[in-house]
Design an enzyme around this catalytic site. Structure first.
Site, PDB file in Angstrom:
ATOM      1  N   LEU A 117      -7.102  28.892  32.721  1.00  0.00           N
ATOM      2  CA  LEU A 117      -6.842  30.229  33.210  1.00  0.00           C
ATOM      3  C   LEU A 117      -5.927  30.107  34.420  1.00  0.00           C
ATOM      4  O   LEU A 117      -6.010  29.127  35.168  1.00  0.00           O
ATOM      5  CB  LEU A 117      -8.142  30.933  33.640  1.00  0.00           C
ATOM      6  CG  LEU A 117      -9.140  31.325  32.548  1.00  0.00           C
ATOM      7  CD1 LEU A 117     -10.404  31.891  33.191  1.00  0.00           C
ATOM      8  CD2 LEU A 117      -8.544  32.333  31.589  1.00  0.00           C
ATOM      9  N   ASP A 118      -5.076  31.102  34.624  1.00  0.00           N
ATOM     10  CA  ASP A 118      -4.250  31.108  35.829  1.00  0.00           C
ATOM     11  C   ASP A 118      -5.145  31.071  37.064  1.00  0.00           C
ATOM     12  O   ASP A 118      -6.289  31.550  37.035  1.00  0.00           O
ATOM     13  CB  ASP A 118      -3.393  32.386  35.888  1.00  0.00           C
ATOM     14  CG  ASP A 118      -2.382  32.456  34.766  1.00  0.00           C
ATOM     15  OD1 ASP A 118      -2.080  31.410  34.167  1.00  0.00           O
ATOM     16  OD2 ASP A 118      -1.903  33.570  34.492  1.00  0.00           O
ATOM     17  N   GLN A 119      -4.616  30.551  38.143  1.00  0.00           N
ATOM     18  CA  GLN A 119      -5.392  30.444  39.382  1.00  0.00           C
ATOM     19  C   GLN A 119      -6.005  31.772  39.794  1.00  0.00           C
ATOM     20  O   GLN A 119      -7.163  31.834  40.216  1.00  0.00           O
ATOM     21  CB  GLN A 119      -4.498  29.910  40.511  1.00  0.00           C
ATOM     22  CG  GLN A 119      -5.202  29.843  41.865  1.00  0.00           C
ATOM     23  CD  GLN A 119      -4.385  29.128  42.916  1.00  0.00           C
ATOM     24  OE1 GLN A 119      -3.585  28.254  42.601  1.00  0.00           O
ATOM     25  NE2 GLN A 119      -4.569  29.494  44.169  1.00  0.00           N
ATOM     26  N   ARG A 150       0.114  38.817  30.863  1.00  0.00           N
ATOM     27  CA  ARG A 150       0.921  39.334  31.970  1.00  0.00           C
ATOM     28  C   ARG A 150       2.337  39.675  31.503  1.00  0.00           C
ATOM     29  O   ARG A 150       2.898  40.713  31.887  1.00  0.00           O
ATOM     30  CB  ARG A 150       0.939  38.326  33.115  1.00  0.00           C
ATOM     31  CG  ARG A 150      -0.446  38.110  33.724  1.00  0.00           C
ATOM     32  CD  ARG A 150      -0.535  36.823  34.535  1.00  0.00           C
ATOM     33  NE  ARG A 150       0.351  36.868  35.704  1.00  0.00           N
ATOM     34  CZ  ARG A 150       0.474  35.848  36.543  1.00  0.00           C
ATOM     35  NH1 ARG A 150      -0.216  34.734  36.356  1.00  0.00           N
ATOM     36  NH2 ARG A 150       1.271  35.946  37.580  1.00  0.00           N
TER      37      ARG A 150
END
Length: 227
Positions: A52-54, A151
């Site tokens: 997962l993105d930060q 996104r």
């Protein structure tokens, strides 16, 4: 480093609820990544099988052995693991349900990508400059797993994820910060459906606190079937 909530554990894997702001993988200049902190917390070496993105909170599968990592990487690549997300977006969708099928440039070429969405709540935020920003709470299901897929897809629809300065609208994010205190990416992995113990099991996580606070203020009482 905050304690990372463990939702499920067996001999092969952990299913964790990663907090927003925690990087998954370490590297130069990266403090307190998941792949260093979770072994300290659990006393067990871990192997990443997806990411997962930060700034994205939510559910992840983490393997305990190289053999388990290979197995779960294959399950995820074979679409036997279903990932679902909630996002707060800036804007309103023309259709309340649908699928976004647009290729994403990745690794030097275009790759197919499909994201299914369902709008579950709508609201608006009055800004200091006199403008009003429409906002939507959207439930999303990934049919493919490209980097930053959600996104990018939502930004291309004109409804970027709130707090996303990389793919979204910096000016609108600045207005939201001042008007509604939005300082983090408003995206979370809230549901994970996986094959376990001879059956299919579904795990859920609540929205992270920053998203809950926003939703309670700007979306009011959401219907029980919002997910």
């Amino acid at each position: 480093m905050k304690i990372i909530p463990i939702i499920y554990e067996n001999d092969e894997i952990f299913i964790i609820n990663k907090p927003s702001g925690v990087p998954v993988q370490g590297g130069e200049g990266i403090a307190h990544p998941l792949d260093r902190e979770l072994p300290v917390q659990t006393g067990c070496k871990i192997y990443l099988v997806h990411r997962l993105d930060q700034d994205t909170a939510g559910l992840m599968v983490v393997a305990k052995t190289p053999e388990s990592a290979a197995k779960w990487t294959k399950l995820i690549a074979g679409h036997e693991v279903r990932k679902e997300y909630d996002a707060v977006c800036i804007g309103k969708f023309k259709e309340k349900t649908g699928a976004i099928a647009e290729n994403i440039v990745q690794h030097g070429g275009e790759r197919s990508a499909v994201t299914r969405y369902r709008v579950t709540a709508e609201g608006s935020v009055a800004c200091a400059d006199g403008s009003v920003l429409p906002v939507s709470l959207v439930h999303l299901v990934l049919e493919t797993g490209r980097m930053h897929q959600i996104r990018i897809h939502l930004a291309k629809q004109g409804c970027p994820v709130a707090g996303d300065d990389q793919h979204g609208n910096f000016r609108q994010n600045k207005l939201l910060r001042k008007a509604a205190g939005v300082k983090r990416l408003m995206l979370a992995a809230v549901t994970l459906t996986v094959p376990l113990e001879g059956s299919v099991q579904t795990f859920t996580a609540p929205l992270p606190e920053h998203m809950q606070a926003f939703a309670g203020t700007y979306f009011g009482d959401m219907p029980a079937e919002s997910r």
